[in-house]
Scaffold this active site. Structure first.
Site, PDB file in Angstrom:
ATOM      1  N   LYS A  26       3.120  55.718 -33.123  1.00  0.00           N
ATOM      2  CA  LYS A  26       4.440  55.149 -33.455  1.00  0.00           C
ATOM      3  C   LYS A  26       4.287  53.861 -34.239  1.00  0.00           C
ATOM      4  CE  LYS A  26       4.234  51.501 -30.519  1.00  0.00           C
ATOM      5  NZ  LYS A  26       4.331  50.107 -30.746  1.00  0.00           N
ATOM      6  N   ASP A 214       5.806  52.318 -23.273  1.00  0.00           N
ATOM      7  CA  ASP A 214       5.752  53.030 -24.549  1.00  0.00           C
ATOM      8  C   ASP A 214       5.517  54.524 -24.391  1.00  0.00           C
ATOM      9  OD1 ASP A 214       6.155  50.765 -26.047  1.00  0.00           O
ATOM     10  OD2 ASP A 214       4.037  50.447 -26.534  1.00  0.00           O
TER      11      ASP A 214
HETATM   12  O1  C5P Z   1       4.467  48.867 -19.877  1.00  0.00           O
HETATM   13  P1  C5P Z   1       3.062  48.546 -20.238  1.00  0.00           P
HETATM   14  O2  C5P Z   1       2.119  48.691 -19.090  1.00  0.00           O
HETATM   15  O3  C5P Z   1       2.585  49.297 -21.441  1.00  0.00           O
HETATM   16  O4  C5P Z   1       3.057  47.023 -20.661  1.00  0.00           O
HETATM   17  C1  C5P Z   1       1.851  46.315 -20.833  1.00  0.00           C
HETATM   18  C2  C5P Z   1       2.127  44.834 -20.760  1.00  0.00           C
HETATM   19  O5  C5P Z   1       2.876  44.410 -21.895  1.00  0.00           O
HETATM   20  C3  C5P Z   1       2.944  44.394 -19.577  1.00  0.00           C
HETATM   21  O6  C5P Z   1       2.130  44.151 -18.452  1.00  0.00           O
HETATM   22  C4  C5P Z   1       3.605  43.123 -20.082  1.00  0.00           C
HETATM   23  O7  C5P Z   1       2.689  42.049 -20.043  1.00  0.00           O
HETATM   24  C5  C5P Z   1       3.824  43.443 -21.552  1.00  0.00           C
HETATM   25  N1  C5P Z   1       5.173  43.945 -21.811  1.00  0.00           N
HETATM   26  C6  C5P Z   1       6.243  43.079 -21.736  1.00  0.00           C
HETATM   27  N2  C5P Z   1       7.509  43.533 -21.999  1.00  0.00           N
HETATM   28  C7  C5P Z   1       7.723  44.825 -22.368  1.00  0.00           C
HETATM   29  C8  C5P Z   1       6.633  45.728 -22.453  1.00  0.00           C
HETATM   30  C9  C5P Z   1       5.371  45.243 -22.187  1.00  0.00           C
HETATM   31  O8  C5P Z   1       6.078  41.894 -21.417  1.00  0.00           O
HETATM   32  N3  C5P Z   1       8.949  45.243 -22.638  1.00  0.00           N
END
Ligand code: C5P
Length: 386
Positions: A26, A214
């Site tokens: 993406k 994501d």
């Molecule tokens: O959701 P995911 O595990 O992929 O997110 C990884 C990290 O990215 C989270 O632990 C956070 O630190 C950051 N993040 C965030 N806000 C979001 C998505 C991700 O702060 N909307």
């Protein structure tokens, strides 16, 4: 919610079965980021487009001989200790016990995984490169595709099954193009098909959101608006085909580190919420690449540039070479360039590759389809519940 199931299922080997699933990378056309939430995440308003760089996942349920203790496939396995359990997410997402399936009962879901190549055609995309390469992709429970397989088993009430996941990476690793999320989406679709769980799309999307912000998007593909952590998706009206050139960087950038840098930069500034995506949404309705290029927004870009100042030069170079839009992709370090058309993207990729400002370039078009079975949907020999 997961559909109800009659009780624990044991998926036994009555012949091997294989399913191949392809899932897209993406690019964020708009990434508006709000202030840090108490749960450690940020509210976002994002517009995502799936592009034609793909990871392929071949999921194989081994035959009876393998189940009975035959040679295990090469690669890592989620059976036994392979690093810490993937729990600890602040919002209660995938919380997996030692056996990985969430119920901590030590039952028999065994997921093995192997990861190969970037998968791109060097003749089409420039010289093959090795950093960061697939060797940094984990093969145990830290691998998000492995966790996805366990979640499908849990949601379907399968207590005993074995699956081997062979991942071929066409999506650059640690590049800000959601390659890991694509793998997780592919594993959800593949295990659902392989085990004939019949989980509906909404349930798969819910499992995807538990795995990562994501992950729902590569299930859907196309072009979508994401809110919440980015996991709540709605379709957007988009016309046209867009031609992208991606400049890959040496080394990765950690998403949490980029968000932390964003917080530092935003400190003291009054922030009400993420920037709305109106300009990008309007541009998508016209189908005009120049309008879309001018409307691209990434609120994480200043943070990514602080952490990787060399990306500034990459963005400038792409603009000078005629890109109609230039932006850091997601949390970086890949830079995404929108070309005016297909032939312009060929020229831009060639020129950019020759400038020595980037590790490698990839061309892709969007929107691309979401994760789907491309081979092996036929169920002959697929084991059913014991
Ligand atoms: O959701 P995911 O595990 O992929 O997110 C990884 C990290 O990215 C989270 O632990 C956070 O630190 C950051 N993040 C965030 N806000 C979001 C998505 C991700 O702060 N909307």
């Amino acid at each position: 919610m997961p559909r109800s199931h009659p009780g624990p299922r044991h998926v036994a080997g009555a012949g091997s079965a294989t399913v191949t699933v392809r899932a897209p990378a993406k690019v964020n056309l708009h990434l508006g980021v709000g202030p840090l939430r108490p749960d450690g995440y940020h509210d976002v308003i994002t517009v995502l487009q799936a592009v034609s760089l793909f990871d392929d996942l071949i999921a194989t349920a081994p035959d009876a001989a393998a189940l009975d203790g035959g040679p295990a496939p090469a690669g890592g396995s989620s059976e036994g200790p392979h690093g810490p359990p993937a729990d600890g997410h602040p919002d209660g997402r995938a919380s997996l016990g030692p056996d990985g399936d969430g119920d901590g009962d030590g039952d028999g879901i065994v997921v093995t995984v192997e990861v190969t190549g970037e998968g791109a055609d060097p003749a089409a995309h420039g010289p093959a490169t090795t950093t960061p390469d697939v060797s940094i992709v984990p093969t145990g429970m830290d691998n998000i595709a492995v966790r996805a397989a366990h979640l499908v088993a849990e949601a379907a009430g399968i207590t005993s099954a074995r699956v081997h996941l062979a991942l071929t990476k066409g999506i650059p690793v640690a590049a800000g193009m959601a390659g890991g999320s694509a793998d997780a989406a592919a594993a959800l679709v593949a295990c659902d098909a392989l085990w004939q769980t019949g989980l509906d799309r909404a349930t798969l999307a819910e499992l995807a959101a538990r795995l990562g912000s994501d992950v729902p998007f590569p299930l859907t593909g196309g072009t979508a608006l994401g809110t919440g952590r980015g996991e709540r998706l709605t379709d957007v009206l988009a016309t046209g085909e867009y031609h992208w050139v991606f400049a890959l960087a040496d080394g990765g950038l950690s998403t949490p580190a980029v968000y932390a840098e964003f917080d530092k930069l935003a400190e003291g500034r009054l922030r009400t919420g993420p920037t709305p995506a109106d300009d990008v949404l309007a541009a998508l309705r016209t189908g005009d690449p120049a309008q879309l290029g001018a409307a691209l927004v990434n609120d994480l870009q200043p943070a990514a540039l602080r952490l990787r100042p060399a990306l500034r030069r990459v963005l400038e170079t792409g603009r000078e070479l005629g890109a109609v839009g230039a932006i850091v992709s997601g949390s970086g370090p890949t830079c995404a360039f929108l070309a005016a058309g297909a032939s312009e993207s060929v020229d831009l990729a060639a020129s950019l590759a020759g400038m020595g400002v980037t590790r490698a370039v990839r061309r892709a078009s969007g929107p691309a389809a979401g994760a789907r079975v491309v081979e092996g949907a036929a169920t002959e020999g697929v084991p059913g519940p014991a």
